[in-house]
Write a protein that holds these residues in place. Structure first.
Motif, PDB file in Angstrom:
ATOM      1  N   ILE A 120      12.367  -3.393   1.192  1.00 63.22           N
ATOM      2  CA  ILE A 120      11.506  -4.574   1.312  1.00 63.22           C
ATOM      3  C   ILE A 120      12.392  -5.802   1.482  1.00 63.22           C
ATOM      4  O   ILE A 120      13.412  -5.934   0.799  1.00 63.22           O
ATOM      5  CB  ILE A 120      10.621  -4.758   0.064  1.00 63.22           C
ATOM      6  N   ALA A 121      12.003  -6.691   2.379  1.00 59.59           N
ATOM      7  CA  ALA A 121      12.719  -7.950   2.581  1.00 59.59           C
ATOM      8  C   ALA A 121      11.698  -9.083   2.633  1.00 59.59           C
ATOM      9  O   ALA A 121      10.531  -8.869   2.975  1.00 59.59           O
ATOM     10  CB  ALA A 121      13.532  -7.908   3.870  1.00 59.59           C
TER      11      ALA A 121
ATOM     12  N   HIS B 295       6.098 -13.862   2.509  1.00 57.46           N
ATOM     13  CA  HIS B 295       5.538 -12.544   2.758  1.00 57.46           C
ATOM     14  C   HIS B 295       6.652 -11.502   2.702  1.00 57.46           C
ATOM     15  O   HIS B 295       7.787 -11.818   2.375  1.00 57.46           O
ATOM     16  CB  HIS B 295       4.836 -12.531   4.124  1.00 57.46           C
ATOM     17  N   HIS B 296       6.316 -10.253   3.047  1.00 52.79           N
ATOM     18  CA  HIS B 296       7.295  -9.171   2.976  1.00 52.79           C
ATOM     19  C   HIS B 296       7.213  -8.266   4.197  1.00 52.79           C
ATOM     20  O   HIS B 296       6.150  -8.111   4.787  1.00 52.79           O
ATOM     21  CB  HIS B 296       7.066  -8.348   1.701  1.00 52.79           C
ATOM     22  N   VAL B 297       8.347  -7.677   4.527  1.00 52.68           N
ATOM     23  CA  VAL B 297       8.413  -6.644   5.550  1.00 52.68           C
ATOM     24  C   VAL B 297       8.899  -5.384   4.834  1.00 52.68           C
ATOM     25  O   VAL B 297       9.818  -5.440   4.020  1.00 52.68           O
ATOM     26  CB  VAL B 297       9.330  -7.044   6.739  1.00 52.68           C
ATOM     27  N   VAL B 298       8.212  -4.260   5.104  1.00 49.66           N
ATOM     28  CA  VAL B 298       8.478  -3.008   4.400  1.00 49.66           C
ATOM     29  C   VAL B 298       8.832  -1.930   5.409  1.00 49.66           C
ATOM     30  O   VAL B 298       8.141  -1.759   6.419  1.00 49.66           O
ATOM     31  CB  VAL B 298       7.233  -2.563   3.584  1.00 49.66           C
ATOM     32  N   CYS B 299       9.896  -1.186   5.125  1.00 52.34           N
ATOM     33  CA  CYS B 299      10.296  -0.071   5.988  1.00 52.34           C
ATOM     34  C   CYS B 299       9.424   1.139   5.674  1.00 52.34           C
ATOM     35  O   CYS B 299       9.325   1.558   4.522  1.00 52.34           O
ATOM     36  CB  CYS B 299      11.765   0.270   5.782  1.00 52.34           C
ATOM     37  N   ARG B 300       8.810   1.685   6.711  1.00 52.83           N
ATOM     38  CA  ARG B 300       7.962   2.877   6.547  1.00 52.83           C
ATOM     39  C   ARG B 300       8.780   4.113   6.153  1.00 52.83           C
ATOM     40  O   ARG B 300       8.248   5.043   5.561  1.00 52.83           O
ATOM     41  CB  ARG B 300       7.225   3.181   7.840  1.00 52.83           C
TER      42      ARG B 300
ATOM     43  N   ALA C 264       0.823  -1.207   0.000  1.00 52.87           N
ATOM     44  CA  ALA C 264       0.000   0.000   0.000  1.00 52.87           C
ATOM     45  C   ALA C 264       0.859   1.259   0.000  1.00 52.87           C
ATOM     46  O   ALA C 264       1.793   1.386   0.785  1.00 52.87           O
ATOM     47  CB  ALA C 264      -0.917   0.002   1.217  1.00 52.87           C
ATOM     48  N   GLY C 265       0.557   2.164  -0.919  1.00 50.43           N
ATOM     49  CA  GLY C 265       1.262   3.434  -0.985  1.00 50.43           C
ATOM     50  C   GLY C 265       2.634   3.369  -1.627  1.00 50.43           C
ATOM     51  O   GLY C 265       3.328   4.373  -1.695  1.00 50.43           O
ATOM     52  N   ALA C 266       3.044   2.208  -2.104  1.00 48.35           N
ATOM     53  CA  ALA C 266       4.373   2.055  -2.704  1.00 48.35           C
ATOM     54  C   ALA C 266       4.238   1.762  -4.193  1.00 48.35           C
ATOM     55  O   ALA C 266       3.182   1.336  -4.662  1.00 48.35           O
ATOM     56  CB  ALA C 266       5.131   0.911  -2.026  1.00 48.35           C
ATOM     57  N   THR C 267       5.309   1.982  -4.923  1.00 49.30           N
ATOM     58  CA  THR C 267       5.310   1.624  -6.335  1.00 49.30           C
ATOM     59  C   THR C 267       5.463   0.117  -6.469  1.00 49.30           C
ATOM     60  O   THR C 267       5.952  -0.553  -5.555  1.00 49.30           O
ATOM     61  CB  THR C 267       6.468   2.309  -7.093  1.00 49.30           C
ATOM     62  N   ALA C 268       5.060  -0.400  -7.599  1.00 47.77           N
ATOM     63  CA  ALA C 268       5.173  -1.841  -7.847  1.00 47.77           C
ATOM     64  C   ALA C 268       6.645  -2.241  -7.856  1.00 47.77           C
ATOM     65  O   ALA C 268       7.502  -1.516  -8.348  1.00 47.77           O
ATOM     66  CB  ALA C 268       4.524  -2.203  -9.169  1.00 47.77           C
TER      67      ALA C 268
ATOM     68  N   VAL D 215       1.783  -8.315   4.624  1.00 52.90           N
ATOM     69  CA  VAL D 215       2.840  -7.307   4.571  1.00 52.90           C
ATOM     70  C   VAL D 215       3.043  -6.797   5.992  1.00 52.90           C
ATOM     71  O   VAL D 215       2.114  -6.309   6.628  1.00 52.90           O
ATOM     72  CB  VAL D 215       2.479  -6.135   3.637  1.00 52.90           C
ATOM     73  N   TYR D 216       4.249  -6.968   6.485  1.00 51.26           N
ATOM     74  CA  TYR D 216       4.624  -6.442   7.788  1.00 51.26           C
ATOM     75  C   TYR D 216       5.236  -5.061   7.556  1.00 51.26           C
ATOM     76  O   TYR D 216       6.010  -4.881   6.619  1.00 51.26           O
ATOM     77  CB  TYR D 216       5.663  -7.342   8.463  1.00 51.26           C
ATOM     78  N   TRP D 217       4.878  -4.108   8.371  1.00 45.92           N
ATOM     79  CA  TRP D 217       5.403  -2.750   8.258  1.00 45.92           C
ATOM     80  C   TRP D 217       6.232  -2.420   9.488  1.00 45.92           C
ATOM     81  O   TRP D 217       5.889  -2.825  10.589  1.00 45.92           O
ATOM     82  CB  TRP D 217       4.255  -1.740   8.147  1.00 45.92           C
ATOM     83  N   GLY D 218       7.315  -1.690   9.300  1.00 46.93           N
ATOM     84  CA  GLY D 218       8.145  -1.302  10.422  1.00 46.93           C
ATOM     85  C   GLY D 218       9.254  -0.380   9.972  1.00 46.93           C
ATOM     86  O   GLY D 218       9.119   0.315   8.962  1.00 46.93           O
TER      87      GLY D 218
END
Length: 155
Positions: free
Chosen positions: A102-103, A92-97, A77-81, A131-134
């Protein structure tokens, strides 16, 4: 008699009934070496070794490889493809706010879909996407000194 061995990428393309082309091989190599990159980064990576490959060719290759299931398109959400070549599992993925890094994160429980929906509404669920966010370690390190300095100035 020497018989050349077909590369893994060539085998993947042929198994998906796709022609083996230089742009397709270059995109697959770029995604193997640089997972979770956007289209612009893929274009840069491909053109570093193949400067005559057009932007449109890379867009077309990404679409074809995604449609064939050789590449996965992710868009938090809110990110480019972004694109990745890890497609053989349900991860799954973890995304840095802060920076958008992305990892990959392996499933916490068993095999696909690795999560059970509380209500499936009659669907046959075969995949779960989480999607995990952190905050990534680099951004967390950058923020720590700033927090200390701002908290010292407020006392």
């Amino acid at each position: 008699m020497f018989v050349p061995v077909m590369s893994d990428f060539e085998a993947q393309l042929r198994a998906a009934s796709l022609r083996v082309t230089r742009p397709r091989l270059a995109v697959l190599a770029a995604l193997r070496d640089h997972p979770h990159v956007g289209t612009d980064a893929v274009i840069e990576l491909v053109r570093a070794d193949h400067p005559t490959v057009s932007h449109q060719a890379v867009y077309d290759v990404l679409r074809v490889l995604t449609d064939a299931g050789l590449v996965r398109r992710i868009q938090p959400a809110g990110a480019t493809a972004r694109y990745e070549s890890r497609i053989a599992d349900n991860h799954h993925h973890v995304v840095c706010r802060s920076c958008g890094a992305i990892a990959d994160v392996d499933c916490a429980v068993g095999h696909a879909p690795c999560l059970t929906a509380s209500g499936d509404h009659g669907f046959t669920v075969d995949e779960a996407e989480v999607v995990y966010w952190g905050t990534c370690p680099d951004c967390a390190t950058e923020r720590t000194p700033q927090r200390s300095a701002s908290s010292e100035g407020s006392t």
